[in-house]
Scaffold this motif. Structure first.
Motif, PDB file in Angstrom:
ATOM      1  N   ALA A  21       0.816  -1.215   0.000  1.00 50.17           N
ATOM      2  CA  ALA A  21       0.000   0.000   0.000  1.00 50.17           C
ATOM      3  C   ALA A  21       0.853   1.271   0.000  1.00 50.17           C
ATOM      4  CB  ALA A  21      -0.935   0.004   1.202  1.00 50.17           C
ATOM      5  N   LEU A  22       1.941   1.268   0.759  1.00 49.75           N
ATOM      6  CA  LEU A  22       2.785   2.470   0.815  1.00 49.75           C
ATOM      7  C   LEU A  22       3.381   2.842  -0.544  1.00 49.75           C
ATOM      8  CD1 LEU A  22       4.552   2.103   4.277  1.00 49.75           C
ATOM      9  CD2 LEU A  22       2.953   3.870   3.564  1.00 49.75           C
ATOM     10  N   PRO A  23       3.954   1.915  -1.307  1.00 50.62           N
ATOM     11  CA  PRO A  23       4.429   2.300  -2.637  1.00 50.62           C
ATOM     12  C   PRO A  23       3.316   2.778  -3.564  1.00 50.62           C
ATOM     13  CG  PRO A  23       5.452   0.254  -1.982  1.00 50.62           C
ATOM     14  CD  PRO A  23       4.395   0.560  -0.966  1.00 50.62           C
ATOM     15  N   ILE A  24       2.138   2.172  -3.443  1.00 48.33           N
ATOM     16  CA  ILE A  24       1.021   2.627  -4.287  1.00 48.33           C
ATOM     17  C   ILE A  24       0.651   4.060  -3.933  1.00 48.33           C
ATOM     18  CG2 ILE A  24      -1.437   2.281  -4.760  1.00 48.33           C
ATOM     19  CD1 ILE A  24      -0.843  -0.773  -4.547  1.00 48.33           C
ATOM     20  N   CYS A  25       0.580   4.362  -2.633  1.00 45.97           N
ATOM     21  CA  CYS A  25       0.299   5.739  -2.203  1.00 45.97           C
ATOM     22  C   CYS A  25       1.400   6.686  -2.670  1.00 45.97           C
ATOM     23  CB  CYS A  25       0.156   5.807  -0.687  1.00 45.97           C
ATOM     24  SG  CYS A  25      -1.319   4.985  -0.066  1.00 45.97           S
ATOM     25  N   TYR A  26       2.642   6.248  -2.578  1.00 47.17           N
ATOM     26  CA  TYR A  26       3.783   7.066  -3.004  1.00 47.17           C
ATOM     27  C   TYR A  26       3.715   7.350  -4.503  1.00 47.17           C
ATOM     28  CZ  TYR A  26       8.569   8.810  -2.666  1.00 47.17           C
ATOM     29  OH  TYR A  26       9.675   9.600  -2.668  1.00 47.17           O
ATOM     30  N   ILE A  27       3.320   6.348  -5.276  1.00 48.47           N
ATOM     31  CA  ILE A  27       3.192   6.532  -6.723  1.00 48.47           C
ATOM     32  C   ILE A  27       2.078   7.526  -7.029  1.00 48.47           C
ATOM     33  CG2 ILE A  27       2.491   5.366  -8.858  1.00 48.47           C
ATOM     34  CD1 ILE A  27       4.068   2.899  -7.768  1.00 48.47           C
ATOM     35  N   VAL A  28       0.965   7.416  -6.309  1.00 49.75           N
ATOM     36  CA  VAL A  28      -0.137   8.362  -6.514  1.00 49.75           C
ATOM     37  C   VAL A  28       0.340   9.781  -6.202  1.00 49.75           C
ATOM     38  CG1 VAL A  28      -2.392   9.082  -5.619  1.00 49.75           C
ATOM     39  CG2 VAL A  28      -1.982   6.684  -6.169  1.00 49.75           C
ATOM     40  N   LEU A  29       1.081   9.942  -5.098  1.00 46.83           N
ATOM     41  CA  LEU A  29       1.617  11.267  -4.759  1.00 46.83           C
ATOM     42  C   LEU A  29       2.556  11.782  -5.838  1.00 46.83           C
ATOM     43  CD1 LEU A  29       2.357  10.844  -0.942  1.00 46.83           C
ATOM     44  CD2 LEU A  29       0.519  12.178  -1.991  1.00 46.83           C
ATOM     45  N   GLY A  30       3.399  10.899  -6.356  1.00 45.80           N
ATOM     46  CA  GLY A  30       4.350  11.308  -7.395  1.00 45.80           C
ATOM     47  C   GLY A  30       3.669  11.666  -8.701  1.00 45.80           C
ATOM     48  N   GLU A  31       2.674  10.895  -9.075  1.00 44.06           N
ATOM     49  CA  GLU A  31       1.991  11.145 -10.340  1.00 44.06           C
ATOM     50  C   GLU A  31       1.077  12.366 -10.292  1.00 44.06           C
ATOM     51  OE1 GLU A  31       2.725   9.615 -13.214  1.00 44.06           O
ATOM     52  OE2 GLU A  31       4.249   8.555 -12.049  1.00 44.06           O
ATOM     53  N   THR A  32       0.688  12.780  -9.095  1.00 40.09           N
ATOM     54  CA  THR A  32      -0.131  13.986  -8.962  1.00 40.09           C
ATOM     55  C   THR A  32       0.710  15.202  -8.582  1.00 40.09           C
ATOM     56  OG1 THR A  32      -0.638  13.390  -6.668  1.00 40.09           O
ATOM     57  CG2 THR A  32      -2.221  12.710  -8.353  1.00 40.09           C
ATOM     58  N   ASP A  33       2.017  15.057  -8.637  1.00 41.35           N
ATOM     59  CA  ASP A  33       2.981  16.132  -8.349  1.00 41.35           C
ATOM     60  C   ASP A  33       2.841  16.698  -6.937  1.00 41.35           C
ATOM     61  OD1 ASP A  33       4.289  15.979 -10.772  1.00 41.35           O
ATOM     62  OD2 ASP A  33       2.934  17.408 -11.744  1.00 41.35           O
ATOM     63  N   LEU A  34       2.466  15.874  -5.991  1.00 37.63           N
ATOM     64  CA  LEU A  34       2.403  16.309  -4.600  1.00 37.63           C
ATOM     65  C   LEU A  34       3.743  16.131  -3.885  1.00 37.63           C
ATOM     66  CD1 LEU A  34      -1.127  14.993  -3.630  1.00 37.63           C
ATOM     67  CD2 LEU A  34      -0.455  17.353  -4.091  1.00 37.63           C
ATOM     68  N   ILE A  35       4.672  15.436  -4.525  1.00 41.22           N
ATOM     69  CA  ILE A  35       6.048  15.348  -4.025  1.00 41.22           C
ATOM     70  C   ILE A  35       6.957  15.884  -5.120  1.00 41.22           C
ATOM     71  CG2 ILE A  35       5.631  13.395  -2.462  1.00 41.22           C
ATOM     72  CD1 ILE A  35       6.820  11.551  -4.587  1.00 41.22           C
ATOM     73  N   PRO A  36       8.176  16.311  -4.767  1.00 40.49           N
ATOM     74  CA  PRO A  36       9.072  16.862  -5.789  1.00 40.49           C
ATOM     75  C   PRO A  36       9.396  15.841  -6.875  1.00 40.49           C
ATOM     76  CG  PRO A  36       9.958  17.199  -3.578  1.00 40.49           C
ATOM     77  CD  PRO A  36       8.757  16.347  -3.435  1.00 40.49           C
ATOM     78  N   VAL A  37       9.249  16.246  -8.103  1.00 41.79           N
ATOM     79  CA  VAL A  37       9.499  15.364  -9.237  1.00 41.79           C
ATOM     80  C   VAL A  37      10.536  16.014 -10.142  1.00 41.79           C
ATOM     81  CG1 VAL A  37       8.466  14.272 -11.265  1.00 41.79           C
ATOM     82  CG2 VAL A  37       7.169  14.432  -9.140  1.00 41.79           C
ATOM     83  N   GLY A  38      11.552  15.245 -10.511  1.00 44.22           N
ATOM     84  CA  GLY A  38      12.542  15.708 -11.477  1.00 44.22           C
ATOM     85  C   GLY A  38      13.584  16.663 -10.935  1.00 44.22           C
ATOM     86  N   ALA A  39      13.820  16.666  -9.649  1.00 43.67           N
ATOM     87  CA  ALA A  39      14.780  17.601  -9.062  1.00 43.67           C
ATOM     88  C   ALA A  39      16.210  17.335  -9.523  1.00 43.67           C
ATOM     89  CB  ALA A  39      14.712  17.550  -7.537  1.00 43.67           C
ATOM     90  N   LEU A  40      16.525  16.098  -9.889  1.00 41.42           N
ATOM     91  CA  LEU A  40      17.890  15.759 -10.295  1.00 41.42           C
ATOM     92  C   LEU A  40      18.028  15.475 -11.787  1.00 41.42           C
ATOM     93  CD1 LEU A  40      18.960  13.386  -7.374  1.00 41.42           C
ATOM     94  CD2 LEU A  40      19.578  15.776  -7.704  1.00 41.42           C
ATOM     95  N   VAL A  41      17.028  15.832 -12.563  1.00 39.54           N
ATOM     96  CA  VAL A  41      17.063  15.534 -13.993  1.00 39.54           C
ATOM     97  C   VAL A  41      18.240  16.217 -14.682  1.00 39.54           C
ATOM     98  CG1 VAL A  41      15.828  15.842 -16.180  1.00 39.54           C
ATOM     99  CG2 VAL A  41      14.610  15.043 -14.174  1.00 39.54           C
ATOM    100  N   ASP A  42      18.509  17.478 -14.369  1.00 40.75           N
ATOM    101  CA  ASP A  42      19.587  18.215 -15.028  1.00 40.75           C
ATOM    102  C   ASP A  42      20.951  17.976 -14.391  1.00 40.75           C
ATOM    103  OD1 ASP A  42      17.793  19.323 -16.798  1.00 40.75           O
ATOM    104  OD2 ASP A  42      17.365  21.028 -15.481  1.00 40.75           O
TER     105      ASP A  42
END
Length: 155
Positions: A21-42
């Motif tokens: 359940a925790l990874p599923i919740c984490y994925i939902v947070l990531g896909e809805t941009d509620l957690i930082p996404v792409g901070a290390l891309v550059d």
């Protein structure tokens, strides 16, 4: 004895559900941009470090969690009396699931920071390893070397 086993199985099943359940919740947070996404891309070196850490953590946590539990079960838990053995079994099962959960969440974090599929692959490897940890009463009886319970005597 049967009640203790049932209680232990319920606790382990709840922990197992949480591991998924925790990874599923984490994925939902990531896909809805509620957690930082792409901070290390550059950041090439940061991405490289995070990807390498994900790979190493997955490569270490999966065999560690599965083999460590087996070793502890055979060398330590088998020498205890039933109530102590059952308690230790529960603790080490939770430790095993915690090791895998930490690895899975770290790898998902690596994915969302770097947007590289390496983190998802490593998290998937960890989730696949949890399939070897499904708690069942039959498995508990086998691993603790408990024979089938004698039928209750009728009086």
């Amino acid at each position: 004895m049967k009640e203790q086993i049932q209680k232990t199985i319920k606790i382990l099943k709840a922990a197992y559900v949480a591991v998924w359940a925790l990874p599923i919740c984490y994925i939902v947070l990531g896909e809805t941009d509620l957690i930082p996404v792409g901070a290390l891309v550059d950041d090439k070196s940061g991405s490289y470090f995070m990807e390498t850490a994900c790979i190493l953590l997955a490569a270490l946590s999966v065999p560690l969690s599965l083999k460590l539990f087996s070793l502890v079960l055979n060398k330590k838990i088998d020498t205890y009396t039933f109530p102590v053995a059952l308690s230790r079994y529960k603790v080490w099962s939770l430790v095993r699931l915690s090791i895998l959960e930490g690895s899975i969440l770290f790898c998902l974090t690596g994915y969302y920071l770097t947007m590289s599929s390496t983190g998802v692959l490593c998290a998937f490897i960890g989730l696949t390893a949890t399939l070897f940890c499904i708690p069942t009463e039959k498995k508990l009886y086998e691993e603790l070397h408990i024979g089938p319970e004698p039928p209750e005597s009728e009086t």
